[in-house]
Write an enzyme that holds these catalytic residues in place. Structure first.
Site, PDB file in Angstrom:
ATOM      1  N   GLY A 252      38.837  10.125 -10.440  1.00 32.97           N
ATOM      2  CA  GLY A 252      39.273   9.144  -9.462  1.00 32.97           C
ATOM      3  C   GLY A 252      39.520   9.614  -8.052  1.00 32.97           C
ATOM      4  O   GLY A 252      39.822   8.786  -7.184  1.00 32.97           O
ATOM      5  N   GLU A 294      38.162  14.485 -14.630  1.00 40.50           N
ATOM      6  CA  GLU A 294      36.876  13.818 -14.851  1.00 40.50           C
ATOM      7  C   GLU A 294      36.330  13.173 -13.598  1.00 40.50           C
ATOM      8  O   GLU A 294      36.233  11.951 -13.528  1.00 40.50           O
ATOM      9  CB  GLU A 294      37.054  12.679 -15.859  1.00 40.50           C
ATOM     10  CG  GLU A 294      37.564  13.079 -17.177  1.00 40.50           C
ATOM     11  CD  GLU A 294      37.929  11.863 -18.009  1.00 40.50           C
ATOM     12  OE1 GLU A 294      37.728  11.945 -19.213  1.00 40.50           O
ATOM     13  OE2 GLU A 294      38.395  10.848 -17.456  1.00 40.50           O
ATOM     14  N   ARG A 297      32.564   9.828  -9.037  1.00 43.46           N
ATOM     15  CA  ARG A 297      32.240   9.552  -7.640  1.00 43.46           C
ATOM     16  C   ARG A 297      32.294  10.798  -6.737  1.00 43.46           C
ATOM     17  O   ARG A 297      31.391  11.042  -5.955  1.00 43.46           O
ATOM     18  CB  ARG A 297      33.278   8.535  -7.162  1.00 43.46           C
ATOM     19  CG  ARG A 297      33.128   7.996  -5.784  1.00 43.46           C
ATOM     20  CD  ARG A 297      34.399   7.227  -5.419  1.00 43.46           C
ATOM     21  NE  ARG A 297      34.818   6.300  -6.465  1.00 43.46           N
ATOM     22  CZ  ARG A 297      34.373   5.063  -6.586  1.00 43.46           C
ATOM     23  NH1 ARG A 297      33.525   4.583  -5.735  1.00 43.46           N
ATOM     24  NH2 ARG A 297      34.796   4.284  -7.570  1.00 43.46           N
ATOM     25  N   ARG A 334      27.341  -2.994  -5.409  1.00 42.11           N
ATOM     26  CA  ARG A 334      28.770  -2.735  -5.176  1.00 42.11           C
ATOM     27  C   ARG A 334      29.403  -3.634  -4.117  1.00 42.11           C
ATOM     28  O   ARG A 334      30.587  -3.946  -4.202  1.00 42.11           O
ATOM     29  CB  ARG A 334      29.016  -1.254  -4.868  1.00 42.11           C
ATOM     30  CG  ARG A 334      28.715  -0.377  -6.075  1.00 42.11           C
ATOM     31  CD  ARG A 334      29.150   1.073  -5.896  1.00 42.11           C
ATOM     32  NE  ARG A 334      30.583   1.220  -5.862  1.00 42.11           N
ATOM     33  CZ  ARG A 334      31.287   1.521  -4.780  1.00 42.11           C
ATOM     34  NH1 ARG A 334      30.692   1.717  -3.607  1.00 42.11           N
ATOM     35  NH2 ARG A 334      32.591   1.625  -4.853  1.00 42.11           N
ATOM     36  N   TYR A 338      32.490  -5.758  -5.353  1.00 36.77           N
ATOM     37  CA  TYR A 338      33.821  -5.544  -4.800  1.00 36.77           C
ATOM     38  C   TYR A 338      33.878  -5.264  -3.304  1.00 36.77           C
ATOM     39  O   TYR A 338      34.745  -4.534  -2.843  1.00 36.77           O
ATOM     40  CB  TYR A 338      34.643  -4.482  -5.567  1.00 36.77           C
ATOM     41  CG  TYR A 338      33.932  -3.561  -6.524  1.00 36.77           C
ATOM     42  CD1 TYR A 338      34.138  -3.721  -7.899  1.00 36.77           C
ATOM     43  CD2 TYR A 338      33.096  -2.547  -6.095  1.00 36.77           C
ATOM     44  CE1 TYR A 338      33.521  -2.868  -8.808  1.00 36.77           C
ATOM     45  CE2 TYR A 338      32.474  -1.698  -7.008  1.00 36.77           C
ATOM     46  CZ  TYR A 338      32.685  -1.865  -8.365  1.00 36.77           C
ATOM     47  OH  TYR A 338      32.077  -1.026  -9.263  1.00 36.77           O
ATOM     48  N   CYS A 365      17.417 -13.838  -4.833  1.00 33.22           N
ATOM     49  CA  CYS A 365      17.725 -15.246  -4.598  1.00 33.22           C
ATOM     50  C   CYS A 365      19.182 -15.528  -4.924  1.00 33.22           C
ATOM     51  O   CYS A 365      19.501 -16.255  -5.873  1.00 33.22           O
ATOM     52  CB  CYS A 365      16.792 -16.112  -5.412  1.00 33.22           C
ATOM     53  SG  CYS A 365      15.123 -15.989  -4.780  1.00 33.22           S
ATOM     54  N   GLU A 366      20.062 -14.917  -4.172  1.00 34.65           N
ATOM     55  CA  GLU A 366      21.515 -15.084  -4.308  1.00 34.65           C
ATOM     56  C   GLU A 366      22.096 -14.930  -2.915  1.00 34.65           C
ATOM     57  O   GLU A 366      21.844 -13.911  -2.258  1.00 34.65           O
ATOM     58  CB  GLU A 366      22.124 -13.948  -5.152  1.00 34.65           C
ATOM     59  CG  GLU A 366      21.663 -13.841  -6.563  1.00 34.65           C
ATOM     60  CD  GLU A 366      22.236 -14.915  -7.468  1.00 34.65           C
ATOM     61  OE1 GLU A 366      23.367 -15.387  -7.190  1.00 34.65           O
ATOM     62  OE2 GLU A 366      21.545 -15.281  -8.430  1.00 34.65           O
ATOM     63  N   TYR A 394      27.426   5.197  -8.724  1.00 35.14           N
ATOM     64  CA  TYR A 394      27.488   3.765  -9.079  1.00 35.14           C
ATOM     65  C   TYR A 394      26.458   2.930  -8.317  1.00 35.14           C
ATOM     66  O   TYR A 394      26.724   1.765  -7.984  1.00 35.14           O
ATOM     67  CB  TYR A 394      28.909   3.219  -8.892  1.00 35.14           C
ATOM     68  CG  TYR A 394      29.947   4.033  -9.628  1.00 35.14           C
ATOM     69  CD1 TYR A 394      29.974   4.056 -11.022  1.00 35.14           C
ATOM     70  CD2 TYR A 394      30.874   4.818  -8.947  1.00 35.14           C
ATOM     71  CE1 TYR A 394      30.893   4.831 -11.708  1.00 35.14           C
ATOM     72  CE2 TYR A 394      31.801   5.604  -9.626  1.00 35.14           C
ATOM     73  CZ  TYR A 394      31.810   5.596 -11.000  1.00 35.14           C
ATOM     74  OH  TYR A 394      32.725   6.372 -11.677  1.00 35.14           O
TER      75      TYR A 394
HETATM   76  C1  LIG Z   1      35.148   5.932 -14.273  1.00 40.68           C
HETATM   77  C2  LIG Z   1      35.941   6.955 -14.934  1.00 40.68           C
HETATM   78  C3  LIG Z   1      36.054   8.218 -14.368  1.00 40.68           C
HETATM   79  C4  LIG Z   1      35.459   8.580 -13.042  1.00 40.68           C
HETATM   80  O1  LIG Z   1      36.028   7.914 -11.984  1.00 40.68           O
HETATM   81  P1  LIG Z   1      35.602   8.305 -10.494  1.00 40.68           P
HETATM   82  O2  LIG Z   1      36.375   7.387  -9.645  1.00 40.68           O
HETATM   83  O3  LIG Z   1      34.133   8.073 -10.390  1.00 40.68           O
HETATM   84  O4  LIG Z   1      35.951   9.740 -10.303  1.00 40.68           O
HETATM   85  C5  LIG Z   1      36.753   9.167 -15.067  1.00 40.68           C
HETATM   86  N1  LIG Z   1      37.307   8.899 -16.274  1.00 40.68           N
HETATM   87  C6  LIG Z   1      37.218   7.700 -16.843  1.00 40.68           C
HETATM   88  C7  LIG Z   1      37.837   7.470 -18.145  1.00 40.68           C
HETATM   89  C8  LIG Z   1      36.538   6.680 -16.195  1.00 40.68           C
HETATM   90  O5  LIG Z   1      36.474   5.477 -16.756  1.00 40.68           O
END
Ligand SMILES: *Cc1c(COP(=O)(O)O)cnc(C)c1O
Length: 435
Positions: A252, A294, A297, A334, A338, A365-366, A394
């Site tokens: 994240g 994890e 992005r 995207r 959002y 066509c949107e 993404y």
């Molecule tokens: C989407 C997701 C991530 C990655 O999130 P990023 O914002 O792309 O870093 C990591 N772990 C889980 C469980 C996710 O669903």
């Protein structure tokens, strides 16, 4: 004039063309045609190493990033991650199969998702998946049953929803407590599930996981999550005598989509999170587990760029200036999903003044098929090349064939190599499954 150099792999050359990873984007558009995804392989490797080195430096031995491959899933990227020696997350059998078919070591794969089907579980076990990150009770029992059938012991983590205190952390608390993901701490659900997992013959509970959100620029949510999770680890230790070997604190961390976003020092953020983890571990007298993060992005977003060709330019007096391109929500949904901000540049006029407020429209066509509204660009004309920056995460992985628009190819760029990592879809490909 907006700054287009939001990442150090972007520049403008003597011809006034936008360059990416040292390549002239106008040349690339001519060579491969548009729409076109570009990926900067060296940037991906650089970001992986920043995480890997920082985690090795500041966290307990064996701590390591995993690539959340839903951000960008294709064989080439799994090969890069294998070469860099990091683990990956998958959230479907399709992603798992892609990694498998790229030769990615299955023991280094974590299978996520809030609803793994029985066939996902069977398929992943047959392929030798390293870990399931278990999201609910039914799944835990299904994994135990299948592991027993196969006569194996399956490693798992339990995904916990931290449910952060709303008084102090408004922004993330609602998302967490109401989330469709994970096992809530509330009412002892997480403790009960831990007890159940520990009692299962064919399950090896390796530890816990939580994921607080996405596009995060501050350490605060991770720090809050660490506090809550270590309190939980202490409860688990007291009640069940169990200490986790692994704590996965999720992904994240953010990236810069426009120059309004801050520059983020990942090494520094990881150090801050690490300090908190050590202090909480000490606080509760818990042996610090191996830490996993994890990122999705933040490993691939600024390694990507999309090129389009401009078609019509419509100036609607008193409304918008519509600049239509030969792609759209089919290759980048995207903004439609959002309203994500992006930086847009006319690649063949990158050195010219940006004095035209453009709504970049896709070809579908949107009415909602927009890439960006009110983007400040140089006034374009038919045939110009339009670049959308920071599309490595993404975009390709969310692409569709709506309106039977073929998906663009992915061209991987490196210092001394350039190769097609994913081919352009043909019309024949579009009809390949039609009977
Ligand atoms: C989407 C997701 C991530 C990655 O999130 P990023 O914002 O792309 O870093 C990591 N772990 C889980 C469980 C996710 O669903």
């Amino acid at each position: 004039m907006q700054n287009i150099k939001i990442c150090d792999n972007i520049d403008i050359n003597d011809q006034g063309h936008l360059t990416f990873a040292g390549y002239d984007t106008v040349d690339l558009a001519n060579k491969y045609s548009t729409p076109l995804y570009l990926m900067d392989e060296d940037k991906i490797r650089e970001k992986v190493r920043i995480y890997k080195n920082a985690m090795a430096k500041y966290l307990p031995e064996g701590s390591m990033p995993e690539f959340a491959s839903k951000a960008f899933s294709c064989r080439a990227v799994y090969r890069i991650m294998a070469e860099e020696g990091i683990d990956v997350d998958v959230v479907s059998s399709g992603e798992l199969y892609t990694a498998f078919s790229a030769g990615f070591p299955m023991e280094n794969v974590f299978f996520h998702g809030n609803n793994k089907t029985d066939s996902d579980i069977t398929f992943a076990m047959e392929k030798g998946v390293g870990f399931f990150v278990v999201d609910g009770a039914e799944e835990l029992y299904a994994i135990q049953t299948e592991a027993e059938n196969k006569g194996i012991t399956q490693k798992i983590l339990l995904r916990i929803t931290p449910g952060i205190d709303p008084h102090t952390h408004k922004k993330i608390s609602t998302g967490s407590e109401e989330s469709k993901f994970g096992i809530p701490l509330r009412c002892g659900a997480a403790l009960d599930m831990t007890k159940a997992a520990l009692s299962m013959k064919n399950i090896h509970l390796c530890g816990f996981h939580c994921h607080v959100g996405s596009q995060i620029f501050e350490c605060e949510p991770f720090i809050n999550a660490a506090e809550i999770m270590f309190k939980f680890f202490a409860d688990v230790k007291a009640a069940l005598g169990y200490t986790p070997e692994i704590f996965n604190i999720g992904g994240g961390l953010g990236v810069r989509y426009t120059c309004a976003d801050p520059v983020i020092d990942y090494d520094e953020k990881i150090k801050e999170i690490a300090d908190k983890i050590y202090s909480e571990a000490q606080n509760y007298g818990i042996n610090p587990p191996k830490i996993m993060m994890e990122p999705g992005r933040s490993l691939v977003a600024d390694a990507g760029m999309t090129l389009y060709t401009v078609g019509t330019v419509k100036k609607l007096e008193g409304f918008a200036n519509y600049v239509s391109v030969d792609g759209g929500m089919t290759d980048n949904p995207r903004y439609t999903l959002y309203e994500s901000p992006y930086t847009v540049v006319v690649a063949n006029k990158a050195d010219k003044e940006k004095n035209f407020a453009a709504t970049i429209a896709g070809r579908c066509c949107e009415s909602g098929d927009l890439i960006q509204e009110n983007a400040e660009i140089t006034e374009p004309e038919r045939g110009d090349i339009l670049a959308v920056l920071t599309t490595g995460a993404y975009n390709y992985s969310m692409a569709s064939n709506y309106n039977r628009v073929p998906r663009p190819p992915v061209v991987m760029l490196g210092k001394d190599k350039e190769y097609v990592a994913v081919k352009r879809e043909s019309f024949e490909d579009l009809c390949a499954l039609d009977v």
